[in-house]
Design a protein around this motif. Structure first.
Motif, PDB file in Angstrom:
ATOM      1  N   ILE A 126       0.971  -0.583  -0.163  1.00 49.06           N
ATOM      2  CA  ILE A 126      -0.279   0.350  -0.072  1.00 49.06           C
ATOM      3  C   ILE A 126       1.044   1.010  -0.133  1.00 49.06           C
ATOM      4  CG2 ILE A 126      -2.145   1.494   0.846  1.00 49.06           C
ATOM      5  CD1 ILE A 126      -2.588  -1.117   0.285  1.00 49.06           C
ATOM      6  N   ILE A 127       0.482   1.929  -0.874  1.00 44.73           N
ATOM      7  CA  ILE A 127       1.973   3.382  -1.156  1.00 44.73           C
ATOM      8  C   ILE A 127       0.466   4.829  -0.128  1.00 44.73           C
ATOM      9  CG2 ILE A 127       2.745   4.860  -2.485  1.00 44.73           C
ATOM     10  CD1 ILE A 127       2.418   1.937  -4.490  1.00 44.73           C
ATOM     11  N   SER A 128       1.673   4.963  -0.148  1.00 46.48           N
ATOM     12  CA  SER A 128       0.396   6.351   0.809  1.00 46.48           C
ATOM     13  C   SER A 128       1.174   8.110   0.237  1.00 46.48           C
ATOM     14  CB  SER A 128       0.678   6.357   2.226  1.00 46.48           C
ATOM     15  OG  SER A 128       0.617   7.280   3.010  1.00 46.48           O
ATOM     16  N   SER A 129       0.924   8.981  -0.693  1.00 42.75           N
ATOM     17  CA  SER A 129       0.768  10.174  -1.158  1.00 42.75           C
ATOM     18  C   SER A 129       0.834  11.410  -0.578  1.00 42.75           C
ATOM     19  CB  SER A 129       1.565   9.968  -2.687  1.00 42.75           C
ATOM     20  OG  SER A 129       2.706  10.890  -2.353  1.00 42.75           O
ATOM     21  N   GLY A 130       1.396  12.460  -0.554  1.00 48.10           N
ATOM     22  CA  GLY A 130       0.009  13.823   0.073  1.00 48.10           C
ATOM     23  C   GLY A 130       0.963  14.884  -0.093  1.00 48.10           C
ATOM     24  N   ASN A 131       0.119  15.462   0.651  1.00 45.12           N
ATOM     25  CA  ASN A 131       1.139  17.593   0.998  1.00 45.12           C
ATOM     26  C   ASN A 131       1.789  17.273   2.313  1.00 45.12           C
ATOM     27  OD1 ASN A 131      -1.738  16.777   2.391  1.00 45.12           O
ATOM     28  ND2 ASN A 131      -2.308  18.839   2.078  1.00 45.12           N
ATOM     29  N   TYR A 132       2.636  16.412   2.320  1.00 40.87           N
ATOM     30  CA  TYR A 132       3.356  15.740   2.852  1.00 40.87           C
ATOM     31  C   TYR A 132       4.691  16.918   3.831  1.00 40.87           C
ATOM     32  CZ  TYR A 132       1.609  10.628   3.754  1.00 40.87           C
ATOM     33  OH  TYR A 132       0.591  10.044   3.317  1.00 40.87           O
ATOM     34  N   VAL A 133       4.612  17.794   2.009  1.00 46.83           N
ATOM     35  CA  VAL A 133       5.966  18.648   2.438  1.00 46.83           C
ATOM     36  C   VAL A 133       4.995  19.759   2.286  1.00 46.83           C
ATOM     37  CG1 VAL A 133       8.550  19.502   1.369  1.00 46.83           C
ATOM     38  CG2 VAL A 133       7.691  16.891   1.589  1.00 46.83           C
ATOM     39  N   ARG A 134       5.378  21.001   3.046  1.00 49.19           N
ATOM     40  CA  ARG A 134       5.063  22.809   3.193  1.00 49.19           C
ATOM     41  C   ARG A 134       6.776  23.317   2.727  1.00 49.19           C
ATOM     42  NH1 ARG A 134       0.078  24.449   3.216  1.00 49.19           N
ATOM     43  NH2 ARG A 134      -0.952  23.396   4.844  1.00 49.19           N
ATOM     44  N   ALA A 135       6.908  24.046   1.605  1.00 49.33           N
ATOM     45  CA  ALA A 135       7.836  24.671   1.013  1.00 49.33           C
ATOM     46  C   ALA A 135       7.799  26.091   1.184  1.00 49.33           C
ATOM     47  CB  ALA A 135       8.303  24.037  -0.638  1.00 49.33           C
ATOM     48  N   THR A 151      12.713  25.437  -1.062  1.00 53.25           N
ATOM     49  CA  THR A 151      13.444  24.609  -0.241  1.00 53.25           C
ATOM     50  C   THR A 151      12.470  24.036   0.985  1.00 53.25           C
ATOM     51  OG1 THR A 151      13.887  26.677   2.043  1.00 53.25           O
ATOM     52  CG2 THR A 151      15.622  25.622  -0.471  1.00 53.25           C
ATOM     53  N   VAL A 152      12.758  23.630   1.395  1.00 50.26           N
ATOM     54  CA  VAL A 152      11.482  22.814   2.854  1.00 50.26           C
ATOM     55  C   VAL A 152      11.160  23.516   3.956  1.00 50.26           C
ATOM     56  CG1 VAL A 152      11.431  20.828   4.386  1.00 50.26           C
ATOM     57  CG2 VAL A 152      12.091  20.101   2.164  1.00 50.26           C
ATOM     58  N   ARG A 153      10.412  23.597   4.149  1.00 54.11           N
ATOM     59  CA  ARG A 153       9.269  24.348   4.979  1.00 54.11           C
ATOM     60  C   ARG A 153       8.911  23.412   6.630  1.00 54.11           C
ATOM     61  NH1 ARG A 153       5.972  29.589   5.354  1.00 54.11           N
ATOM     62  NH2 ARG A 153       5.871  29.878   7.808  1.00 54.11           N
ATOM     63  N   SER A 154       8.542  22.505   6.248  1.00 49.24           N
ATOM     64  CA  SER A 154       8.378  22.003   7.195  1.00 49.24           C
ATOM     65  C   SER A 154       8.085  20.326   6.683  1.00 49.24           C
ATOM     66  CB  SER A 154       6.950  22.486   7.913  1.00 49.24           C
ATOM     67  OG  SER A 154       6.394  22.580   7.596  1.00 49.24           O
ATOM     68  N   ILE A 155       7.620  19.448   7.062  1.00 51.56           N
ATOM     69  CA  ILE A 155       7.285  17.720   7.067  1.00 51.56           C
ATOM     70  C   ILE A 155       6.243  17.260   8.027  1.00 51.56           C
ATOM     71  CG2 ILE A 155       7.925  15.745   6.343  1.00 51.56           C
ATOM     72  CD1 ILE A 155      10.337  16.999   5.177  1.00 51.56           C
ATOM     73  N   GLU A 156       5.120  17.078   7.352  1.00 47.23           N
ATOM     74  CA  GLU A 156       3.804  16.506   8.130  1.00 47.23           C
ATOM     75  C   GLU A 156       4.815  14.913   8.936  1.00 47.23           C
ATOM     76  OE1 GLU A 156       1.044  17.255   8.951  1.00 47.23           O
ATOM     77  OE2 GLU A 156       1.434  18.938   8.726  1.00 47.23           O
ATOM     78  N   SER A 178       2.727  25.853  -0.512  1.00 46.33           N
ATOM     79  CA  SER A 178       2.871  26.474   0.597  1.00 46.33           C
ATOM     80  C   SER A 178       1.519  27.387   1.142  1.00 46.33           C
ATOM     81  CB  SER A 178       3.860  27.538  -0.047  1.00 46.33           C
ATOM     82  OG  SER A 178       2.990  28.263  -0.987  1.00 46.33           O
ATOM     83  N   ILE A 179       1.843  28.218   1.789  1.00 47.06           N
ATOM     84  CA  ILE A 179       0.332  28.486   2.748  1.00 47.06           C
ATOM     85  C   ILE A 179       0.159  29.247   1.926  1.00 47.06           C
ATOM     86  CG2 ILE A 179       0.072  27.697   5.160  1.00 47.06           C
ATOM     87  CD1 ILE A 179       2.704  30.622   5.419  1.00 47.06           C
ATOM     88  N   THR A 180       0.516  30.138   1.045  1.00 45.56           N
ATOM     89  CA  THR A 180      -0.368  30.535  -0.285  1.00 45.56           C
ATOM     90  C   THR A 180      -0.775  29.929  -1.271  1.00 45.56           C
ATOM     91  OG1 THR A 180       1.857  30.716  -1.126  1.00 45.56           O
ATOM     92  CG2 THR A 180       1.460  32.767  -0.383  1.00 45.56           C
ATOM     93  N   GLY A 181      -0.410  29.204  -1.433  1.00 39.52           N
ATOM     94  CA  GLY A 181      -0.785  27.682  -2.131  1.00 39.52           C
ATOM     95  C   GLY A 181       0.125  27.626  -3.556  1.00 39.52           C
ATOM     96  N   ASP A 182       0.820  28.034  -3.584  1.00 39.09           N
ATOM     97  CA  ASP A 182       1.917  27.500  -4.328  1.00 39.09           C
ATOM     98  C   ASP A 182       2.656  26.676  -3.926  1.00 39.09           C
ATOM     99  OD1 ASP A 182       1.642  30.153  -6.037  1.00 39.09           O
ATOM    100  OD2 ASP A 182       2.823  31.354  -4.571  1.00 39.09           O
TER     101      ASP A 182
END
Ligand SMILES: CC(C)(COP(=O)(O)OP(=O)(O)OC[C@H]1O[C@@H](n2cnc3c(N)ncnc32)[C@H](O)[C@@H]1OP(=O)(O)O)[C@@H](O)C(=O)NCCC(=O)NCCS
Length: 439
Positions: A126-135, A151-156, A178-182
């Motif tokens: 089973i593979i899981s993927s998603g918006n784990y990386v904030r940049a 660059t990486v800002r945070s990781i879930e 990013s939090i701006t949706g970019d």
């Protein structure tokens, strides 16, 4: 039994300590996208499924670089780089999103195959993927605006850990939100390093387009301690730019607490398995500490000690010890480990009344002999004897007479042994007895 059968059994047994050691560990693997769809891809996917079935927690980060290059070339567009990092304009970003999506689907499809006669039968990966990386944007460096390169800002990490706990493979594309949706384009090798350090992973494995890290003469360096690796970088001794970059990621990761970083060629069939389950890997391993660990044994080490000593007991070099005896005497043992696998041991038995002690069961695995390790273990045992105000150390040996002589031991007779030991002396075995005075 055929030679091949014997070889297979031997190989399987030699891999077994690694199976135990890797179980439950977290590996973050970087997959160079040049391997995706190549002849070696199916084999590599099978190997990943195998690791997953051995309950190794896998995070897979893939690159998009090769796909993007070929897509841009198809449109006669040119890639722009500064200091080896892509400058991502909005058109390139669209190409990257397309490429990342396609590669992700290809990896997921390959890991979903359940054909018979392959390691994938009933594997149910089973593979899981998603918006784990904030940049965040890389911004302007040296006057150069990197635009959508981030660059990486945070990781879930909490969410990723939950998926890993459920034995899912976590798949991470080199994109961050990013939090701006970019959406930002991230350098996959740096992302691998960041995911691993934030997760507190046990290993990073760079499945790369290079064979490992090579020195100025082009020779592959098999092992490096982080301090050595740093020195190589400072003294500019790694000519290849890609290898240089991987090595600096490795140094950073080791300093942040990752024990081992491996660099191996992704196009080498079975390379991942060989690197992880054999004493001699195929690429370069960068290690945060000196490779060998020396410590007092615990009951958890009993299986490892038995694996090391049983062949020598069978060939008559050592006296047989049952598991029960070993359990009772385990605190007398010192073990030497490499990559968490026991490669040497030695025991010290105190005869306090006679102010003497016996060194016994001093063994170094055949692959590691003649590099000072036996002497290292002996020194720890001698030190322990000194701490207990012991006057002399004796040893009974049939095969290592000269080795002990060189450490300052002299031969004595059976009559000079402590009474308790003398009563147990096996005249049929006819071991020679040596003693070293400590004062
Ligand atoms: C004895 C033993 C522990 C030495 O370990 P090691 O890590 O290989 O030894 P070191 O690297 O510290 O020393 C290497 C030197 O000792 C020599 N040496 C190694 N084993 C030897 C032996 N059995 N007899 C004589 N010399 C030996 C090597 O030739 C080398 O000498 P060099 O430096 O001049 O080339 C290892 O050979 C072993 O496991 N032997 C089998 C078990 C055994 O007999 N144990 C002793 C009784 S408890």
């Amino acid at each position: 039994m055929s030679n091949n059968d014997i070889k297979f059994i031997h190989w399987f047994r030699s891999a077994s300590p690694y199976i135990r050691v890797h179980k439950g560990k977290t590996f973050v693997i970087h997959m160079d996208d040049s391997v995706i769809g190549s002849d070696n891809f199916t084999g590599l996917v099978h190997d990943l499924a195998l690791l997953n079935s051995l309950e190794i927690r896998l995070v897979l980060v893939f690159s998009t670089r090769h796909s993007i290059e070929s897509r841009l070339n198809d449109h006669a567009d040119v890639s722009h780089y500064h200091n080896g990092i892509r400058i991502t304009d909005s058109e390139t970003m669209e190409v990257i999103k397309d490429a990342a999506g396609k590669l992700r689907v290809e990896i997921e499809a390959a890991l979903s195959v359940g054909l018979g006669n392959t390691p994938m039968l009933n594997a149910k990966v089973i593979i899981s993927s998603g918006n784990y990386v904030r940049a965040k944007p890389m911004g302007v460096v040296d006057g150069v605006d990197y635009l959508y390169t981030g660059t990486v800002r945070s990781i879930e990490t909490e969410t990723i850990n939950k998926q890993l706990d459920a034995n899912e493979i976590v798949l991470i594309p080199p994109l961050g939100y990013s939090i701006t949706g970019d959406v930002f384009n991230l350098q996959a090798t740096a992302l691998t390093r960041d995911v691993a350090t934030k997760l507190g992973a046990d290993k990073i494995i760079y499945l790369s387009s290079v064979d490992g890290i090579s020195d100025q003469s082009g020779k592959l360096i098999k092992e490096m301690i982080v301090t050595e690796a740093e020195k190589y970088l400072l003294e500019n001794k790694i000519p290849d730019a890609a290898e240089q970059q991987l090595l600096s990621h490795a140094v950073y990761a080791c300093k942040k607490g990752i024990d081992r970083v491996h660099v191996i060629n992704s196009s080498l069939d079975g390379g991942l398995i060989q690197e992880l389950f054999s004493r001699d890997g195929v690429g370069t391993m960068i290690s945060s500490t000196s490779f060998d660990e020396l410590r007092q044994a615990t009951v958890d080490d009993i299986s490892g000690i038995l694996e090391l000593i049983v062949p020598l007991e069978k060939s008559g070099v050592l006296v047989e010890r049952s598991r029960e005896k070993l359990e009772l005497e385990i605190e007398n043992f010192t073990v030497m480990l490499r990559d968490d696998v026991i490669i040497g041991c030695g025991a010290l038995y105190l005869y306090e009344k006679e102010m003497t002690a016996e060194v016994a069961c001093l063994v170094i695995h055949g692959d590691y002999k003649n590099s000072g390790r036996g002497e290292q273990i002996y020194s720890v045992l001698e030190q322990r004897a000194r701490e207990n105000s012991i006057d002399s150390i004796f040893v009974l040996t049939t095969q290592a007479e000269h080795w002990f002589r060189e450490l300052g031991f002299d031969e004595i007779s059976v009559d000079e042994l402590p009474v308790e030991k003398k009563e147990l002396y096996n005249f049929k075995r006819n071991s020679k007895i040596f003693i070293k005075k400590l004062n």
